[in-house]
Scaffold this active site. Sequence first.
Site, PDB file in Angstrom:
ATOM      1  N   SER A 193       0.842  -1.189   0.000  1.00  0.00           N
ATOM      2  CA  SER A 193       0.000   0.000   0.000  1.00  0.00           C
ATOM      3  C   SER A 193       0.879   1.240   0.000  1.00  0.00           C
ATOM      4  O   SER A 193       2.035   1.202   0.411  1.00  0.00           O
ATOM      5  CB  SER A 193      -0.903   0.026   1.237  1.00  0.00           C
ATOM      6  OG  SER A 193      -0.204   0.514   2.371  1.00  0.00           O
ATOM      7  N   ASP A 194       0.325   2.356  -0.450  1.00  0.00           N
ATOM      8  CA  ASP A 194       0.990   3.628  -0.215  1.00  0.00           C
ATOM      9  C   ASP A 194       0.759   4.013   1.251  1.00  0.00           C
ATOM     10  O   ASP A 194       0.002   3.361   1.975  1.00  0.00           O
ATOM     11  CB  ASP A 194       0.461   4.699  -1.164  1.00  0.00           C
ATOM     12  CG  ASP A 194       1.507   5.761  -1.481  1.00  0.00           C
ATOM     13  OD1 ASP A 194       2.381   6.003  -0.624  1.00  0.00           O
ATOM     14  OD2 ASP A 194       1.450   6.369  -2.563  1.00  0.00           O
ATOM     15  N   TRP A 195       1.416   5.072   1.687  1.00  0.00           N
ATOM     16  CA  TRP A 195       1.423   5.464   3.106  1.00  0.00           C
ATOM     17  C   TRP A 195      -0.010   5.645   3.636  1.00  0.00           C
ATOM     18  O   TRP A 195      -0.744   6.526   3.187  1.00  0.00           O
ATOM     19  CB  TRP A 195       2.197   6.769   3.264  1.00  0.00           C
ATOM     20  CG  TRP A 195       2.358   7.247   4.679  1.00  0.00           C
ATOM     21  CD1 TRP A 195       1.382   7.705   5.505  1.00  0.00           C
ATOM     22  CD2 TRP A 195       3.586   7.329   5.429  1.00  0.00           C
ATOM     23  NE1 TRP A 195       1.904   8.075   6.718  1.00  0.00           N
ATOM     24  CE2 TRP A 195       3.263   7.852   6.707  1.00  0.00           C
ATOM     25  CE3 TRP A 195       4.910   7.020   5.153  1.00  0.00           C
ATOM     26  CZ2 TRP A 195       4.217   8.084   7.689  1.00  0.00           C
ATOM     27  CZ3 TRP A 195       5.856   7.248   6.136  1.00  0.00           C
ATOM     28  CH2 TRP A 195       5.526   7.768   7.381  1.00  0.00           C
ATOM     29  N   GLY A 196      -0.399   4.776   4.553  1.00  0.00           N
ATOM     30  CA  GLY A 196      -1.691   4.915   5.223  1.00  0.00           C
ATOM     31  C   GLY A 196      -2.898   4.572   4.386  1.00  0.00           C
ATOM     32  O   GLY A 196      -4.041   4.792   4.823  1.00  0.00           O
ATOM     33  N   ALA A 197      -2.700   4.014   3.193  1.00  0.00           N
ATOM     34  CA  ALA A 197      -3.805   3.894   2.242  1.00  0.00           C
ATOM     35  C   ALA A 197      -4.843   2.860   2.656  1.00  0.00           C
ATOM     36  O   ALA A 197      -6.011   2.978   2.266  1.00  0.00           O
ATOM     37  CB  ALA A 197      -3.265   3.566   0.849  1.00  0.00           C
TER      38      ALA A 197
END
Length: 715
Positions: A264-268
Amino acid sequence: MTNDKVIALLEQMTLEEKVDQLLQLAAAFYSDKAEEKTGPMSDLGLTQETINLAGTTLGVSGAKEAIRVQKEYMANNRLHIPTILMADIIHGFRTIFPIPLALGCTWDEKVVEEMAAISAHEAAVSGLHVTFSPMVDLVRDPRWGRVMESTGEDAYLNSQLARALVKGYQGDDLKNDVSRVAACVKHFAAYGAAIGGRDYNSVDLSEQQLREQYLPGYKAALDAGAKLVMTSFNALNGVPATGNKWLFRDILRREFNFDGVVISDWGAIQELIAHGVAKDKKQAAKLAIEAGVDIEMMTTCYTDSLEELINEGAVDVRLLDEAVMRILQLKDDLGLFENPYRGADEEKEVAIVFSQEHQDAAKDIAKKAIVLLKNEEILPIKKGETVAIVGPGANSRDILGAWSWQGKQSETVSLAEGASALSSSVLFGTEPFDYFTPSDTAIDEAISLAKKADKVILSLGETSEMSGEAASRSSIRLPKEQIKLFHTLQKYNSEIIVTVYNGRPLDLSDFDDAKAIVEAWFPGSQGGNALAEILWGISNPSGRLSMSFPESVGQVPVYYNVENTGRPYEVAPDEKYVSKYLDCSNYAKYPFGFGLSYSHVTYSGLVTSSKLSMEKPLEASVTIKNTSSLPVEETVQVYVRDLVGERVRPLKELKSFEKITLEPGEEKKILIHITESQLRYVHIDNQWRSDEGEFQLMVGPNSRDLLTSTFQLIR
């Protein structure tokens, strides 16, 4: 470690260890300074035990720190499984190269591969294993801040450069070549089509557009062997990518046969709650694991909920095992089980990172990325001419761009420094010159210098904070004070060359009266030297735009491969009832593929065989001649138009290109081959195939100025 041994390792892991293997935490959690990690631990509600088990690490910097983190991590891990150290190495580690959009303007796979290889070498010797690059998001809207990370608006060019980037990062033997790092292609999928050019915004695309324009770049990177894929922040047609089973299970896994790691991207994953498709972290975890996301970056939906979901029977434990297996396999592919400190070497780090060899390469590549947009015979600057270099960019070292994580402005060469190394007739000021609100003193100094000079280089542009992630703009003109400065200086010296540092295509109509315009982008560590050598003619500019520059933001998105309409502008541009604007043309001011040089090159004699079949490619030739007294590097561009298709087809599509060097007066005949497979597109049933019938072949120096011939495709 063989795959069987990886399976055996998986079988030894507890459910908790498996779940935590899916967690990625930032470097602060592994700091040896308690004050640095106490806050982040509290924010995420993590225990030290979970930190010890988290499978991958983000943003560790330096060989010494990488070795320390890995050593302590393995000592605290029951099975001594190593962590993977990942980071954003986008266009250089410490040696910073031009931003990716500028790299696209080189139209040169070898150059782009070299950039990636050097970046990988510096990152690897500093202890890193994975880079979150290449970003292959196709972009047509320059308002989007992350356009600077893309290689442009064309699916074919993006695909060619995506392959080169992956090859440069990973090399041919990732496991044993410790000077390389694994590549993570991002952002899957269609992040660059954010509505309104606003970062993190939704994307609404037809499946045809998705498949024809946006997916090819990802597919090319995966075919080149990229080990990871990162999810995009956006929702695509109403479904957030991080919870989109169709994207990751159906397209990525089944159609593209990708068996690597999805991160995932950051916090996605937790953002699925904000999107409104999950009511809580537990539901977000279920959506993401079922979609096929293996690693959760910097939120704890998996850590907090997966065990419970599995114990309840709401999630099949096989989904968890598959994800863990892919992560362990990546660790094996990197050789970390045999060599957990892979590549990290303090002594070599000193010799390799920001070496003179790498700086020389950065300068050469920056020169190839610079695009000459306009030149009324004022460039190159002649020996002995007095030149004033003024404006906010004259002495600026803020030319690395927003994604230069380890780059240092103190090590960066400014334009004034680069020019002074070439000429003793350079004038430049000492007053600080703000990009937005220059002082009266700075403006007065610029006027004084302009009066004394034969020519003025007015260095303008964006600051690095004006483009990049979370830096979308509704206006893509330069700040009003920069425009005012240009018109003020014109009163005292009309011989003005405008140079621009920036991270996106801009509306440059305010500078139509400039005698020359040079697009320098954010050129990197050696940017000032590279730009100066272009301006003084040490190097002949060869960059070609990888993304169109509009006449006005009101045209956006404006791109070269537009589809035809029922009332085509091209047929009758002066008529009212055609698809057009009343106040400007339909076309870009500086189109895709455009760029000038100090030479004059002619195209003539386009000849094609009349027919192409499934078995026999089209053969064509064109004559290219350098009629000037300077050698030149020319990018020969080949476009095709399908005149009658099942779907409406673009007016032209790039199918191939070739870079050639021509000596003064030299003439070359260039051979062109077009195969049936290059004419395929996505039909109504979403299958790729070609149509029989008539096509146009177009060849030229850019997407606008083209020679045209016709041919037939027969079965």
